[in-house]
Write a protein that holds these residues in place. Structure first.
Motif, PDB file in Angstrom:
ATOM      1  N   ARG A  20       7.371   4.409   2.688  1.00 58.13           N
ATOM      2  CA  ARG A  20       8.123   5.612   2.317  1.00 58.13           C
ATOM      3  C   ARG A  20       7.812   6.776   3.246  1.00 58.13           C
ATOM      4  O   ARG A  20       8.591   7.722   3.344  1.00 58.13           O
ATOM      5  CB  ARG A  20       7.817   5.993   0.865  1.00 58.13           C
ATOM      6  CG  ARG A  20       8.470   5.039  -0.131  1.00 58.13           C
ATOM      7  CD  ARG A  20       8.137   5.387  -1.547  1.00 58.13           C
ATOM      8  NE  ARG A  20       8.764   4.426  -2.454  1.00 58.13           N
ATOM      9  CZ  ARG A  20       8.389   4.190  -3.695  1.00 58.13           C
ATOM     10  NH1 ARG A  20       7.360   4.866  -4.193  1.00 58.13           N
ATOM     11  NH2 ARG A  20       9.012   3.311  -4.447  1.00 58.13           N
ATOM     12  N   TYR A 159       2.455  13.343   0.511  1.00 52.76           N
ATOM     13  CA  TYR A 159       2.719  12.020  -0.060  1.00 52.76           C
ATOM     14  C   TYR A 159       1.525  11.603  -0.901  1.00 52.76           C
ATOM     15  O   TYR A 159       0.393  11.529  -0.396  1.00 52.76           O
ATOM     16  CB  TYR A 159       2.954  10.994   1.055  1.00 52.76           C
ATOM     17  CG  TYR A 159       3.119   9.575   0.545  1.00 52.76           C
ATOM     18  CD1 TYR A 159       4.295   9.180  -0.087  1.00 52.76           C
ATOM     19  CD2 TYR A 159       2.089   8.643   0.666  1.00 52.76           C
ATOM     20  CE1 TYR A 159       4.445   7.888  -0.567  1.00 52.76           C
ATOM     21  CE2 TYR A 159       2.232   7.348   0.198  1.00 52.76           C
ATOM     22  CZ  TYR A 159       3.414   6.980  -0.428  1.00 52.76           C
ATOM     23  OH  TYR A 159       3.557   5.703  -0.908  1.00 52.76           O
ATOM     24  N   ARG A 163       0.906   7.372  -6.253  1.00 52.89           N
ATOM     25  CA  ARG A 163       2.161   7.572  -6.984  1.00 52.89           C
ATOM     26  C   ARG A 163       3.372   7.114  -6.180  1.00 52.89           C
ATOM     27  O   ARG A 163       4.426   6.841  -6.749  1.00 52.89           O
ATOM     28  CB  ARG A 163       2.329   9.051  -7.331  1.00 52.89           C
ATOM     29  CG  ARG A 163       1.226   9.638  -8.180  1.00 52.89           C
ATOM     30  CD  ARG A 163       1.434   9.365  -9.642  1.00 52.89           C
ATOM     31  NE  ARG A 163       2.621  10.035 -10.151  1.00 52.89           N
ATOM     32  CZ  ARG A 163       3.044   9.896 -11.407  1.00 52.89           C
ATOM     33  NH1 ARG A 163       2.406   9.093 -12.242  1.00 52.89           N
ATOM     34  NH2 ARG A 163       4.121  10.542 -11.822  1.00 52.89           N
ATOM     35  N   THR A 165       5.039   9.039  -4.226  1.00 57.73           N
ATOM     36  CA  THR A 165       6.004  10.133  -4.298  1.00 57.73           C
ATOM     37  C   THR A 165       5.578  11.287  -3.388  1.00 57.73           C
ATOM     38  O   THR A 165       4.420  11.365  -2.968  1.00 57.73           O
ATOM     39  CB  THR A 165       6.122  10.666  -5.737  1.00 57.73           C
ATOM     40  OG1 THR A 165       4.807  11.011  -6.225  1.00 57.73           O
ATOM     41  CG2 THR A 165       6.735   9.616  -6.662  1.00 57.73           C
ATOM     42  N   TYR A 167       5.802  15.685  -2.633  1.00 57.76           N
ATOM     43  CA  TYR A 167       6.073  17.017  -3.174  1.00 57.76           C
ATOM     44  C   TYR A 167       5.803  18.054  -2.088  1.00 57.76           C
ATOM     45  O   TYR A 167       5.019  17.815  -1.157  1.00 57.76           O
ATOM     46  CB  TYR A 167       5.230  17.299  -4.426  1.00 57.76           C
ATOM     47  CG  TYR A 167       3.749  17.477  -4.188  1.00 57.76           C
ATOM     48  CD1 TYR A 167       3.194  18.730  -3.911  1.00 57.76           C
ATOM     49  CD2 TYR A 167       2.873  16.382  -4.263  1.00 57.76           C
ATOM     50  CE1 TYR A 167       1.831  18.891  -3.706  1.00 57.76           C
ATOM     51  CE2 TYR A 167       1.511  16.535  -4.061  1.00 57.76           C
ATOM     52  CZ  TYR A 167       0.996  17.793  -3.782  1.00 57.76           C
ATOM     53  OH  TYR A 167      -0.350  17.957  -3.577  1.00 57.76           O
ATOM     54  N   LYS A 188      12.317  20.973  -2.996  1.00 59.64           N
ATOM     55  CA  LYS A 188      12.488  19.833  -3.910  1.00 59.64           C
ATOM     56  C   LYS A 188      13.959  19.465  -4.037  1.00 59.64           C
ATOM     57  O   LYS A 188      14.340  18.294  -3.945  1.00 59.64           O
ATOM     58  CB  LYS A 188      11.916  20.180  -5.282  1.00 59.64           C
ATOM     59  CG  LYS A 188      12.172  19.148  -6.373  1.00 59.64           C
ATOM     60  CD  LYS A 188      11.581  19.620  -7.702  1.00 59.64           C
ATOM     61  CE  LYS A 188      11.767  18.604  -8.820  1.00 59.64           C
ATOM     62  NZ  LYS A 188      13.188  18.521  -9.254  1.00 59.64           N
ATOM     63  N   ARG A 196      11.459  10.310  -2.191  1.00 62.03           N
ATOM     64  CA  ARG A 196      11.219  10.128  -3.621  1.00 62.03           C
ATOM     65  C   ARG A 196      10.306  11.276  -4.079  1.00 62.03           C
ATOM     66  O   ARG A 196       9.090  11.232  -3.888  1.00 62.03           O
ATOM     67  CB  ARG A 196      10.562   8.778  -3.897  1.00 62.03           C
ATOM     68  CG  ARG A 196      10.373   8.520  -5.392  1.00 62.03           C
ATOM     69  CD  ARG A 196       9.745   7.163  -5.643  1.00 62.03           C
ATOM     70  NE  ARG A 196       9.502   6.953  -7.058  1.00 62.03           N
ATOM     71  CZ  ARG A 196       8.899   5.896  -7.570  1.00 62.03           C
ATOM     72  NH1 ARG A 196       8.475   4.942  -6.769  1.00 62.03           N
ATOM     73  NH2 ARG A 196       8.720   5.786  -8.860  1.00 62.03           N
ATOM     74  N   ILE A 197      10.903  12.289  -4.676  1.00 59.69           N
ATOM     75  CA  ILE A 197      10.173  13.487  -5.058  1.00 59.69           C
ATOM     76  C   ILE A 197       9.440  13.274  -6.383  1.00 59.69           C
ATOM     77  O   ILE A 197       9.995  12.703  -7.331  1.00 59.69           O
ATOM     78  CB  ILE A 197      11.127  14.692  -5.191  1.00 59.69           C
ATOM     79  CG1 ILE A 197      11.833  14.951  -3.842  1.00 59.69           C
ATOM     80  CG2 ILE A 197      10.378  15.936  -5.645  1.00 59.69           C
ATOM     81  CD1 ILE A 197      10.919  15.362  -2.726  1.00 59.69           C
ATOM     82  N   GLU A 198       8.194  13.722  -6.446  1.00 56.83           N
ATOM     83  CA  GLU A 198       7.404  13.665  -7.679  1.00 56.83           C
ATOM     84  C   GLU A 198       8.023  14.608  -8.714  1.00 56.83           C
ATOM     85  O   GLU A 198       8.122  15.811  -8.498  1.00 56.83           O
ATOM     86  CB  GLU A 198       5.959  14.067  -7.396  1.00 56.83           C
ATOM     87  CG  GLU A 198       5.072  14.134  -8.618  1.00 56.83           C
ATOM     88  CD  GLU A 198       5.016  12.822  -9.381  1.00 56.83           C
ATOM     89  OE1 GLU A 198       5.361  12.837 -10.590  1.00 56.83           O
ATOM     90  OE2 GLU A 198       4.637  11.797  -8.776  1.00 56.83           O
ATOM     91  N   GLN A 199       8.440  14.046  -9.835  1.00 55.14           N
ATOM     92  CA  GLN A 199       9.116  14.848 -10.861  1.00 55.14           C
ATOM     93  C   GLN A 199       8.146  15.554 -11.796  1.00 55.14           C
ATOM     94  O   GLN A 199       8.514  16.541 -12.449  1.00 55.14           O
ATOM     95  CB  GLN A 199      10.061  13.960 -11.673  1.00 55.14           C
ATOM     96  CG  GLN A 199      11.181  13.343 -10.844  1.00 55.14           C
ATOM     97  CD  GLN A 199      12.055  14.388 -10.169  1.00 55.14           C
ATOM     98  OE1 GLN A 199      12.528  15.319 -10.809  1.00 55.14           O
ATOM     99  NE2 GLN A 199      12.264  14.235  -8.859  1.00 55.14           N
ATOM    100  N   TRP A 204       1.772  18.373  -8.587  1.00 60.47           N
ATOM    101  CA  TRP A 204       1.938  19.071  -7.319  1.00 60.47           C
ATOM    102  C   TRP A 204       0.648  19.838  -7.022  1.00 60.47           C
ATOM    103  O   TRP A 204       0.585  21.057  -7.051  1.00 60.47           O
ATOM    104  CB  TRP A 204       3.123  20.030  -7.383  1.00 60.47           C
ATOM    105  CG  TRP A 204       4.470  19.354  -7.426  1.00 60.47           C
ATOM    106  CD1 TRP A 204       4.754  18.088  -7.830  1.00 60.47           C
ATOM    107  CD2 TRP A 204       5.725  19.944  -7.069  1.00 60.47           C
ATOM    108  NE1 TRP A 204       6.085  17.849  -7.756  1.00 60.47           N
ATOM    109  CE2 TRP A 204       6.720  18.966  -7.293  1.00 60.47           C
ATOM    110  CE3 TRP A 204       6.097  21.195  -6.588  1.00 60.47           C
ATOM    111  CZ2 TRP A 204       8.070  19.218  -7.048  1.00 60.47           C
ATOM    112  CZ3 TRP A 204       7.444  21.447  -6.349  1.00 60.47           C
ATOM    113  CH2 TRP A 204       8.413  20.467  -6.569  1.00 60.47           C
TER     114      TRP A 204
END
Length: 213
Positions: A20, A159, A163, A165, A167, A188, A196-199, A204
């Motif tokens: 990723r 990264y 995870r 992901t 941010y 974001k 693939r953004i950390e939700q 963060w």
């Protein structure tokens, strides 16, 4: 995942997907268009500090791996590298919190090569059994425009190794440790189609003093 896991709120850990990281160059194009940020050429891999001969050997393997890159040997180092006396291919540093960073520097216009370095460092440490110690990787960006605090706008795309992901982390210049939350949310939204953004915003984490930021 079984019914008991769901009932108790347990989730299985996400398997690391280092590939990723290769989404960063395309994300950088979107980032420049949306917010005017360009790469600094500096990136780093953060991990829990470990000692001993096994890690020293892994570190040497990482340096040898990157030393073997003929393009790295023949291309000029960015300004930061010259300030450090030429700069080795990958530097090992430790922050005030006790975490260690393996830092790579490329020219700002060669983000794909920097991403390859970050991938190689992560893969080498993972392959040497240090996967559990890996925490995150970060690529640095800056904008020519000044922020609301009057300082140069800085940004890291982080990264999270465990995870899978990303941010954004945007530290503000000046005294005190503050971050530009509005910019982070703008990034974001801008990169939602590229990374693939950390939700979970509680993940963060601030990375104060990270190399390149």
């Amino acid at each position: 995942m079984g019914f008991l896991d769901i009932l108790l709120g347990r989730t299985k850990p996400v398997a690391p997907d280092l590939d990723r990281l290769f989404g960063l160059p395309s994300a950088a194009v979107a980032l420049e268009a949306a917010a005017g940020f360009t790469p600094t050429g500096t990136g780093a891999v953060c991990f829990s500090t470990v000692e001993g001969a096994a890690f020293a050997e892994a570190h040497q393997e990482v340096r040898a791996l990157l030393d073997a890159d003929s393009e790295r040997r023949s291309s000029p180092l960015p300004e930061q590298g010259r300030e450090l006396g030429g700069g080795p291919p990958v530097e090992l540093s430790r922050d005030e919190y006790g975490y260690s960073w393996l830092v790579s520097r490329r020219t700002p216009d060669d983000l794909p090569a920097l991403v390859s370095d970050l991938h190689a460092v992560n893969s080498a440490l993972e392959g040497s059994g240090f996967g559990p110690q890996l925490l995150c990787s970060v690529a640095g960006f800056r904008s020519a425009a000044t922020g609301r605090d009057g300082g140069q706008r800085r940004l890291g795309l982080v990264y999270l190794y465990k995870r899978g992901t990303f941010y954004p982390f945007a530290p503000l210049a000046g005294a005190g440790r503050r971050r530009d939350n509005a910019l982070e949310l703008q990034v974001k939204a801008a990169l939602a189609g590229d990374l693939r953004i950390e939700q979970d915003l509680t993940r963060w984490f601030p990375i104060w003093g990270a190399p390149g930021l």
